[in-house]
Design a protein around this motif. Sequence first.
Motif, PDB file in Angstrom:
ATOM      1  N   GLU A   1       0.833  -1.203   0.000  1.00 18.79           N
ATOM      2  CA  GLU A   1       0.000   0.000   0.000  1.00 18.79           C
ATOM      3  C   GLU A   1       0.863   1.246   0.000  1.00 18.79           C
ATOM      4  OE1 GLU A   1      -3.091   0.312  -0.465  1.00 18.79           O
ATOM      5  OE2 GLU A   1      -3.512  -1.828  -0.445  1.00 18.79           O
TER       6      GLU A   1
ATOM      7  N   HIS B   1       0.730   4.065  -2.996  1.00 20.44           N
ATOM      8  CA  HIS B   1       0.310   5.444  -2.800  1.00 20.44           C
ATOM      9  C   HIS B   1       1.489   6.339  -2.478  1.00 20.44           C
ATOM     10  CE1 HIS B   1      -3.914   4.217  -2.645  1.00 20.44           C
ATOM     11  NE2 HIS B   1      -3.476   3.155  -2.036  1.00 20.44           N
TER      12      HIS B   1
ATOM     13  N   LYS C   1      -8.385   7.803   4.408  1.00 25.79           N
ATOM     14  CA  LYS C   1      -8.626   6.365   4.370  1.00 25.79           C
ATOM     15  C   LYS C   1      -7.334   5.602   4.532  1.00 25.79           C
ATOM     16  CE  LYS C   1     -11.700   5.486   0.911  1.00 25.79           C
ATOM     17  NZ  LYS C   1     -12.130   4.627  -0.197  1.00 25.79           N
ATOM     18  N   LEU C   2      -6.311   6.104   3.856  1.00 27.07           N
ATOM     19  CA  LEU C   2      -5.020   5.412   3.915  1.00 27.07           C
ATOM     20  C   LEU C   2      -4.496   5.371   5.343  1.00 27.07           C
ATOM     21  CD1 LEU C   2      -3.340   4.203   1.663  1.00 27.07           C
ATOM     22  CD2 LEU C   2      -1.905   6.205   1.753  1.00 27.07           C
TER      23      LEU C   2
ATOM     24  N   ALA D   1      -6.321   2.914   7.310  1.00 29.89           N
ATOM     25  CA  ALA D   1      -5.912   1.553   6.969  1.00 29.89           C
ATOM     26  C   ALA D   1      -4.590   1.203   7.629  1.00 29.89           C
ATOM     27  CB  ALA D   1      -5.800   1.409   5.452  1.00 29.89           C
TER      28      ALA D   1
END
Lengths: 334, 546
Positions: free
Chosen positions: B443, B447, B491-492, B495
């Motif tokens: 992830e 990103h 959101k990241l 997470a």
Amino acid sequence: MASSQAKSEPMDTNSSAEASDFDPVNLESEILQLCLQFPNGVTDKILENSFRSVTMQQRVSALNRLLSLNKIDLLKSATESGTFLYRIRDTTGASGSSISVGGTTTDQMERVVYQLVKESGTLGIWMRDIRTKTKLSQTILNKTLKSLESKKLIKAVKSVHASKKKVYMLYEMTPDPSITGGTWYSDHEFEAEFVRVLNEQCARLLDERLEESIKKFPNDPFLRRTSAFMSSNELVALINEMGIATVSLTVQDIESILNTLIYDGKIEKTTVASTTTTAEGGAKQHLYRSVVAMLESSPVVRNPCGICPVFKDCHDDGLITPETCIYLNKWLDF
Amino acid sequence: MTTHHIQLAFDLLEDLFPDGTSKEIASYLSRKGPLPFALLVRDLNIPARNIARSLAALTIHDIVECQVEASTKRVLYALNLKRTLYILHYSKCIHCARQLYSFDGELIIEELLLNGKQRMSTLLVKVYERLIKAGKDPETHNLQSIKEKFKTLVSAQFLQRVVADDAKPFMATTVEETSASSVQIPELTPEAWKYLVSNQQYESNEPAQKKVKTSMPIFGDEKIFWKVNFQRFFAYLRDEELIQAFTNRIDQNAGKIVRAILRLAAVKLDPSRTIPISFIEIAKTISNTGLQLNDESLQKYMNVITNDVNNCIVKIGDHGRGTYEVDFQKALRGLTKAHIQSFLKERYGSNALRIYNMLEERGCLSQKQIEDMAMINAKEAQQYVYSMFIDGMLTLEELSKANDFNPTRTFYFFRVNLYNGVLSLLDHSYKTMSNLMQRRHFEKERHRKLIDKRDKVDAIIHSLREQNADEEQINEVDDILSPVEKEQIKKLDAAFRKIDLAQLQLTETILLLELYLSLSNTVAPVQKKTGGKAVAEKLLETRAQR
């Protein structure tokens, strides 16, 4: 029959004169009485010795009449081969008389089969066992069983453990619990729903008792613990009162349900010596109490990998990888 | 030593030492065993200097050990897999130190964990500098207070002393501190102390001036290094778990009482049991901590406590109004069982848990008996039993009626095997940990641009705030990130937080399971080579197809 006739032939000529002043009915009743004296059977020899005055032919004809009237049984002796035993037959049952009408060989077999089925009592007897005992062939045995069933004398009961197996027992008998499965089986099917409902009810009752005890003794852990216990007798009474089950349950039944709750990890059990002298008390009593789990959930199952069904197929460079895992996607909200 | 175990070790190394050299060296060593330096240089396509630097770093952390080969007197480097996995618990250790010894303690432990081994003098200086940078008041957090904290850490055995032995110049031996020998904190020489203090004042008064290079004085502890005592931290974490279990089962007060008992029992003669502790001592400690419990209620609590959590707190005598002992083997056993039970419940269903508990209590049962006793559908019961068997929680035992193992004439019994179950669960946890780390890495890479942008914006805003710029300017900079990007970043972040939290909680389980394995005396039972597992798998396959 054939051998006795062969025996009577030489006697025929010389004893006919003596037979005239002999009462055949008396002989029959005397033979019967002798048979009653020896309920295990009277051998030919004993008969010969007891009725010396009677010729063999007269004896034989008396015996034949008794046999045809179904008052005695003709059996082959196990101890001395070749000799015959005459045994008094128990004709007290009304069913006995209904069979005695008619006199063909199939009837004889029916009687034998019926006797076996009766002896097996509430457990019933399996078809193969009947076959080994009577040494009848399959088709004849089937016919016999069918005719007995149509006369409503015996019935077939399907066993709950092996669905193909059928046991035969007398019509009026209630099948033994081991065949029908007992309280938890109805119509030969395991009542999972019923068991589950009982399970939940017991758990709820114990939980309520635990909450009560917490409220009553907030400062005393020992009293809290002891007052949260409920005995199996209490629980049986409560459950029967609630009327969930159509039949009233015994302590054994409830204890088996409570055992499953113990294995679920929701309750624990202790055994104490019974202090009450109730009829069901007995030497020791089982007490049950609802418990809180040590660990509410293990961290291993708090992420999707713990309960992933394809965990074993997940590799670095395979079709299923952590990088594209749909379960992880959902969990992380992507 | 499963694949997942080793894979996790490599992942951790990659995390801690981001250049790939350490991971390569570690993987090569784990494959080939202990090797001398020359072979490493020859086989790996990495320049010798890099290898040497990596090896030095790894050795100082004890991840790679030096051994002397007896015959040729060469120095061999061997990978210590267990130590590598301790990296998992770093965050927890730092958190413990923070809770017990506040900010100073936390920084000391953090520095030591990052650097492996250090002298006390260097440590003190570093921690001081960090404190000042973090904006703490130099009056309250001066060198003296840091030294005091250091002393307390050593006396509680959270730190261990390492001495460089002159006889073996390249190997460090850890000094085992027994309770008899008093721990000696090296006293710094007076001139060294003056140097440090003057440096401190110097720093605070004229931060912008260039530091004059004065010759470094002799500190007095040249040969004494310190490192973190992991076993002590693990014992502390285990105690915490035990206290949590008691709090869940009984209530808060019970938890506090157990904490008091465990604190009194910090000195252990035998790793699996504590020294006997009398009731009077417990009562005294309780009153010291401020918990208002009179003797009677304490007695009642002890009564209830001794009956809980697998009976791990045992009453062994009556002198001192009751003497109690904590049996850690039993405690760990009870806790691991709870973990396994929760795992089975969530993964297979509560009916499977019922079957497992039943088998544990009854020893061995055949398939038919299981169905009858558990009051579960026959088909379902079979499915649960075989799934658990494949996963390693149950073992199969064959008892033949005849001489040959004819399937129609043999009994098949299932048994619960806690050791195997723990191994299987541990393996599962390792793989889960690797998966989570992999996903996080992925992830981050995916990103990366967004994260970089956000970091830059944050840095600009921070510098603007320091220069007390206008609110307008700050808002302008803030607007570089569009609302959509802001959403994504949020959101990241969420997470990442979730993954981190999951990893942290997972380390608890891993620690517990490993402690259980190290403490249990059982040997893995010999498994007969039967086709049972293959049969079971096939059965499940056909069921699934149907």
